[in-house]
Design a protein around this motif. Structure first.
Motif, PDB file in Angstrom:
ATOM      1  N   GLU A   1       7.866   7.972   2.824  1.00 15.89           N
ATOM      2  CA  GLU A   1       8.043   7.668   1.401  1.00 15.89           C
ATOM      3  C   GLU A   1       8.792   6.359   1.124  1.00 15.89           C
ATOM      4  OE1 GLU A   1      10.811   9.795  -1.773  1.00 15.89           O
ATOM      5  OE2 GLU A   1       9.169  11.089  -1.113  1.00 15.89           O
ATOM      6  N   PRO A   2       9.967   6.109   1.733  1.00 15.63           N
ATOM      7  CA  PRO A   2      10.671   4.859   1.415  1.00 15.63           C
ATOM      8  C   PRO A   2       9.891   3.614   1.833  1.00 15.63           C
ATOM      9  CG  PRO A   2      11.759   6.031   3.208  1.00 15.63           C
ATOM     10  CD  PRO A   2      10.741   6.964   2.643  1.00 15.63           C
ATOM     11  N   TYR A   3       9.096   3.726   2.865  1.00 14.08           N
ATOM     12  CA  TYR A   3       8.305   2.572   3.305  1.00 14.08           C
ATOM     13  C   TYR A   3       7.232   2.224   2.290  1.00 14.08           C
ATOM     14  CZ  TYR A   3      10.614   2.706   7.807  1.00 14.08           C
ATOM     15  OH  TYR A   3      11.561   2.665   8.799  1.00 14.08           O
ATOM     16  N   LEU A   4       6.601   3.237   1.701  1.00 17.28           N
ATOM     17  CA  LEU A   4       5.581   2.949   0.695  1.00 17.28           C
ATOM     18  C   LEU A   4       6.209   2.262  -0.519  1.00 17.28           C
ATOM     19  CD1 LEU A   4       2.709   3.059  -0.328  1.00 17.28           C
ATOM     20  CD2 LEU A   4       3.115   5.401  -1.127  1.00 17.28           C
ATOM     21  N   ASP A   5       7.367   2.715  -0.944  1.00 23.53           N
ATOM     22  CA  ASP A   5       8.041   2.047  -2.070  1.00 23.53           C
ATOM     23  C   ASP A   5       8.353   0.593  -1.733  1.00 23.53           C
ATOM     24  OD1 ASP A   5       8.083   4.049  -4.024  1.00 23.53           O
ATOM     25  OD2 ASP A   5       9.890   4.971  -3.204  1.00 23.53           O
ATOM     26  N   ARG A   6       8.828   0.341  -0.517  1.00 23.19           N
ATOM     27  CA  ARG A   6       9.146  -1.038  -0.109  1.00 23.19           C
ATOM     28  C   ARG A   6       7.878  -1.897  -0.048  1.00 23.19           C
ATOM     29  NH1 ARG A   6      12.273  -0.510   5.382  1.00 23.19           N
ATOM     30  NH2 ARG A   6      12.137  -2.805   5.270  1.00 23.19           N
ATOM     31  N   ILE A   7       6.790  -1.314   0.446  1.00 15.37           N
ATOM     32  CA  ILE A   7       5.535  -2.059   0.550  1.00 15.37           C
ATOM     33  C   ILE A   7       5.010  -2.421  -0.835  1.00 15.37           C
ATOM     34  CG2 ILE A   7       3.092  -1.790   1.149  1.00 15.37           C
ATOM     35  CD1 ILE A   7       4.069  -0.311   3.696  1.00 15.37           C
ATOM     36  N   VAL A   8       5.019  -1.453  -1.753  1.00 17.82           N
ATOM     37  CA  VAL A   8       4.532  -1.724  -3.112  1.00 17.82           C
ATOM     38  C   VAL A   8       5.389  -2.794  -3.774  1.00 17.82           C
ATOM     39  CG1 VAL A   8       4.240  -0.758  -5.420  1.00 17.82           C
ATOM     40  CG2 VAL A   8       3.479   0.544  -3.422  1.00 17.82           C
ATOM     41  N   GLU A   9       6.700  -2.705  -3.620  1.00 20.18           N
ATOM     42  CA  GLU A   9       7.577  -3.702  -4.238  1.00 20.18           C
ATOM     43  C   GLU A   9       7.328  -5.084  -3.637  1.00 20.18           C
ATOM     44  OE1 GLU A   9       9.982  -5.534  -6.710  1.00 20.18           O
ATOM     45  OE2 GLU A   9       9.381  -3.432  -6.868  1.00 20.18           O
ATOM     46  N   ALA A  10       7.147  -5.153  -2.329  1.00 23.21           N
ATOM     47  CA  ALA A  10       6.871  -6.445  -1.684  1.00 23.21           C
ATOM     48  C   ALA A  10       5.537  -7.015  -2.165  1.00 23.21           C
ATOM     49  CB  ALA A  10       6.861  -6.274  -0.165  1.00 23.21           C
ATOM     50  N   LEU A  11       4.518  -6.163  -2.264  1.00 25.29           N
ATOM     51  CA  LEU A  11       3.211  -6.627  -2.740  1.00 25.29           C
ATOM     52  C   LEU A  11       3.286  -7.072  -4.194  1.00 25.29           C
ATOM     53  CD1 LEU A  11       0.875  -3.935  -1.140  1.00 25.29           C
ATOM     54  CD2 LEU A  11       0.957  -6.361  -0.555  1.00 25.29           C
ATOM     55  N   ARG A  12       4.041  -6.353  -5.006  1.00 29.33           N
ATOM     56  CA  ARG A  12       4.186  -6.736  -6.408  1.00 29.33           C
ATOM     57  C   ARG A  12       4.867  -8.108  -6.513  1.00 29.33           C
ATOM     58  NH1 ARG A  12       7.159  -2.721  -8.119  1.00 29.33           N
ATOM     59  NH2 ARG A  12       5.483  -1.365  -8.868  1.00 29.33           N
ATOM     60  N   HIS A  13       5.903  -8.329  -5.716  1.00 31.97           N
ATOM     61  CA  HIS A  13       6.626  -9.608  -5.752  1.00 31.97           C
ATOM     62  C   HIS A  13       5.726 -10.750  -5.285  1.00 31.97           C
ATOM     63  CE1 HIS A  13       9.611 -12.671  -4.353  1.00 31.97           C
ATOM     64  NE2 HIS A  13      10.162 -12.338  -5.505  1.00 31.97           N
ATOM     65  N   MET A  14       4.972 -10.536  -4.201  1.00 37.68           N
ATOM     66  CA  MET A  14       4.082 -11.588  -3.715  1.00 37.68           C
ATOM     67  C   MET A  14       2.977 -11.881  -4.724  1.00 37.68           C
ATOM     68  SD  MET A  14       3.712 -11.173   0.435  1.00 37.68           S
ATOM     69  CE  MET A  14       3.332  -9.417   0.490  1.00 37.68           C
ATOM     70  N   ALA A  15       2.480 -10.843  -5.388  1.00 38.00           N
ATOM     71  CA  ALA A  15       1.442 -11.049  -6.405  1.00 38.00           C
ATOM     72  C   ALA A  15       1.962 -11.901  -7.552  1.00 38.00           C
ATOM     73  CB  ALA A  15       0.956  -9.704  -6.927  1.00 38.00           C
ATOM     74  N   GLU A  16       3.208 -11.675  -7.955  1.00 43.51           N
ATOM     75  CA  GLU A  16       3.812 -12.487  -9.014  1.00 43.51           C
ATOM     76  C   GLU A  16       3.910 -13.943  -8.586  1.00 43.51           C
ATOM     77  OE1 GLU A  16       4.846 -11.911 -12.096  1.00 43.51           O
ATOM     78  OE2 GLU A  16       4.161  -9.828 -12.106  1.00 43.51           O
ATOM     79  N   GLU A  17       4.255 -14.172  -7.333  1.00 49.56           N
ATOM     80  CA  GLU A  17       4.348 -15.546  -6.827  1.00 49.56           C
ATOM     81  C   GLU A  17       2.973 -16.200  -6.769  1.00 49.56           C
ATOM     82  OE1 GLU A  17       8.110 -15.499  -3.770  1.00 49.56           O
ATOM     83  OE2 GLU A  17       6.332 -14.370  -3.174  1.00 49.56           O
ATOM     84  N   LYS A  18       1.974 -15.408  -6.406  1.00 48.87           N
ATOM     85  CA  LYS A  18       0.627 -15.953  -6.254  1.00 48.87           C
ATOM     86  C   LYS A  18      -0.026 -16.239  -7.600  1.00 48.87           C
ATOM     87  CE  LYS A  18      -1.847 -13.407  -3.354  1.00 48.87           C
ATOM     88  NZ  LYS A  18      -2.516 -14.311  -2.408  1.00 48.87           N
ATOM     89  N   ASP A  19       0.142 -15.321  -8.557  1.00 49.53           N
ATOM     90  CA  ASP A  19      -0.547 -15.459  -9.843  1.00 49.53           C
ATOM     91  C   ASP A  19       0.186 -14.631 -10.893  1.00 49.53           C
ATOM     92  OD1 ASP A  19      -2.229 -15.655 -11.980  1.00 49.53           O
ATOM     93  OD2 ASP A  19      -3.993 -14.802 -10.991  1.00 49.53           O
ATOM     94  N   SER A  20       1.146 -15.227 -11.530  1.00 54.97           N
ATOM     95  CA  SER A  20       1.968 -14.493 -12.500  1.00 54.97           C
ATOM     96  C   SER A  20       1.187 -14.138 -13.759  1.00 54.97           C
ATOM     97  CB  SER A  20       3.204 -15.313 -12.875  1.00 54.97           C
ATOM     98  OG  SER A  20       2.816 -16.552 -13.453  1.00 54.97           O
ATOM     99  N   GLY A  21       0.037 -14.763 -13.949  1.00 55.46           N
ATOM    100  CA  GLY A  21      -0.757 -14.501 -15.144  1.00 55.46           C
ATOM    101  C   GLY A  21      -1.665 -13.299 -15.040  1.00 55.46           C
ATOM    102  N   SER A  22      -1.819 -12.752 -13.835  1.00 54.84           N
ATOM    103  CA  SER A  22      -2.661 -11.572 -13.628  1.00 54.84           C
ATOM    104  C   SER A  22      -1.787 -10.383 -13.255  1.00 54.84           C
ATOM    105  CB  SER A  22      -3.684 -11.818 -12.513  1.00 54.84           C
ATOM    106  OG  SER A  22      -4.540 -12.886 -12.836  1.00 54.84           O
ATOM    107  N   GLY A  23      -2.281  -9.194 -13.495  1.00 61.53           N
ATOM    108  CA  GLY A  23      -1.552  -8.010 -13.066  1.00 61.53           C
ATOM    109  C   GLY A  23      -1.475  -7.965 -11.552  1.00 61.53           C
TER     110      GLY A  23
END
Length: 515
Positions: free
Chosen positions: A144-166
């Protein structure tokens, strides 16, 4: 001493096409070597490494990933690609394709620091190891804690890649270029509108096929021999293949000359082995049949996961579960299990393969219920990225959605949210491509038939050469040089149309269940 063109100053103000092309080739060779090492360690490591090697493997993968990002994102590489792009008349089709893909890959990596990519690589190697143990122990809490960390990391990288898209849209696009929720939502709505009532009609029918002929206990050693038979039947090149064993089936492709398949065999489910092999063999065929001139370039490999899954689902279902192919398949089953299949007819095997019965495990799902398994994952991933659910909520959501869509009770997490490896690998956004690939595969088959191929006759003969050659010329050989939409239009004459898929499911299961 004369200057080596491969190491010439890539920032030179005066264009030197010969030096630039040599520099492009040198860059591609370097990236190829890094990808080869990353793919081989990432694929073989979890299969053959001892348990204590996880930390060392994570460090090796992180270092290689950081080096790959730095190599492609160096400022001088941007200058090189810009200069070459300004002189298209000097480049052939392959090099123009390289510029397109290298530019896209570079843009995808550019805004995320190399150190962050490396840290994510460490996280997923560790998470995958934890997942493997958690699945065996039926222990969601440890993963469980690993999935939360993975989702948060992916969300942060997505913001860096394209803040205009979800954030979820960013990752959907990574696995299938040009897609987002705006593409998948209507697609899944169309599939759901077809599958849910059709499944209900099948369940209510008095004409239910039997799977009794495939029930029993099947020796695992003979199942592995059968796996070899099936890959040969598909046409996979054994001289470019490594076959191993793992908890969750997968195919890796470090190079055209080295594709690896890992799978499992269950004593009480011979069809699980059969369809896993046909599925993974489809992936292997794609990787092995990319044009040889693309081998050491960014064009090597499948163009997207949607098109890749189209190949695997094509051989698993459209060929493998067809009535025409039941004869050649039964011949292989009889060869390894003569006492258990000696009196089975091809039609009986066909019906057994196509029982539409809701089950717990996606990989063992029949062709009709399969997209509902994908829909469950698609909906949960959206909730995770939106912050409307955490990892602690996933088992409950999973159970609720399996009850809603498939009418079955999830008894535990090993048969529920822990069954797939994808989330531990950080591959959120991948699952929808399985359903998309299923639909693309049907559209490709319809084009074969429209073009004059006797598809059923080919499958019944057991010689799939005409099918392989059709796919090799129109899909496989192009590697990443052409995107999914371009390949589809080239092969079928039109863009993606899910109606091919829904019509196919309706026709096939209406006939089987005499609706």
């Amino acid at each position: 001493m004369s200057e080596n063109p491969a190491t010439a100053d890539l920032n030179a103000a005066v264009a030197n096409p010969r030096a630039d092309i040599a520099a492009l080739d040198a860059l591609e060779k370097r990236l190829f070597a890094l990808r080869y090492a990353i793919d081989e360690i990432g694929s073989l490591g979890p299969v053959i490494d001892p348990a204590r090697a996880t930390e060392e493997r994570s460090e090796a993968c992180a270092a290689l990933e950081e080096e790959r990002v730095r190599a492609l994102c160096a400022p001088e590489v941007g200058s090189l690609l810009e200069r070459l792009g300004a002189q298209p008349e000097l480049l052939g089709q392959a090099r123009l394709g390289q510029l397109k893909i290298l530019g896209r890959d570079r843009a995808s990596l550019l805004d995320v620091p190399a150190e962050e990519r490396a840290e994510f690589s460490r996280l997923t190697v560790e998470a995958n190891d934890v997942w493997r143990r958690a699945k065996v122990a039926n222990d969601w809490a440890s993963f469980e804690p690993y999935l939360d960390r993975i989702v948060e990391a992916l969300r942060h990288m997505a913001e860096e890649k394209d803040s205009g898209s979800g954030p979820y849209d960013v990752w959907l696009n990574e696995y299938e270029h040009g897609t987002s929720r705006a593409f998948y939502d209507p697609f899944f709505a169309q599939v759901k509108e077809c599958v849910v009532p059709l499944l209900a009609d099948c369940m209510a029918s008095r004409h239910k096929p039997s799977h009794r002929c495939v029930d029993g206990t099947f020796d695992e050693a003979r199942q592995w021999a059968l796996a070899d038979d099936l890959l040969e039947l598909e046409g996979v090149d054994k001289n470019a293949l490594w076959l191993g064993r793992t908890e969750h089936p997968f195919t890796g492709g470090p190079s055209v000359g080295f594709v690896l398949i890992a799978s499992h065999a269950y004593p009480d489910n011979v069809l699980s082995n059969v369809f896993s092999m046909l599925h993974e063999g489809g992936h292997a065929l794609y990787e092995q049949n990319v044009a040889p001139e693309y081998r050491f370039t960014s064009l090597k490999g499948g163009t997207s996961m949607g098109m890749h899954e189209a190949q695997s689902r094509f051989f698993e279902n459209i060929v493998g579960r067809s009535e025409a192919f039941a004869g050649p398949l039964l011949e292989r089953l009889r060869g390894r299990f003569p006492g258990q299949f000696g009196r089975v007819t091809p039609h009986q095997l066909f019906l057994a393969e196509n029982c539409a019965e809701p089950c717990l495990i996606r990989c063992d799902a029949d062709e009709l219920t399969y997209p509902l398994h994908i829909l469950v994952r698609y909906e949960i991933e959206q909730l995770l990225f939106a912050g409307e659910a955490k990892a602690a909520d996933v088992p409950r959501l999973w159970a609720e959605k399996y009850e809603d869509y498939l009418g079955i009770t999830v008894p535990d997490d090993a048969n529920g949210a822990l069954q797939d490896t994808h989330w531990s690998d950080g591959s959120l956004g991948y699952f929808p491509t399985y359903a998309l690939g299923s639909a693309i595969g049907v559209q490709l088959k319809d084009a074969m038939v429209a073009g004059g191929m006797d598809f059923d006759g080919v499958c019944a003969s057991g010689d799939l050469t005409p099918v392989r050659e059709w796919l090799r010329e129109r899909i496989w050989r192009w590697g990443r040089a052409k995107d999914t939409d371009e390949l589809l239009r080239q092969a079928t004459g039109s863009g993606f149309d899910a109606k091919h898929y829904t019509d196919y499911l309706t026709k096939k299961f209406s006939a089987i269940y005499e609706l």
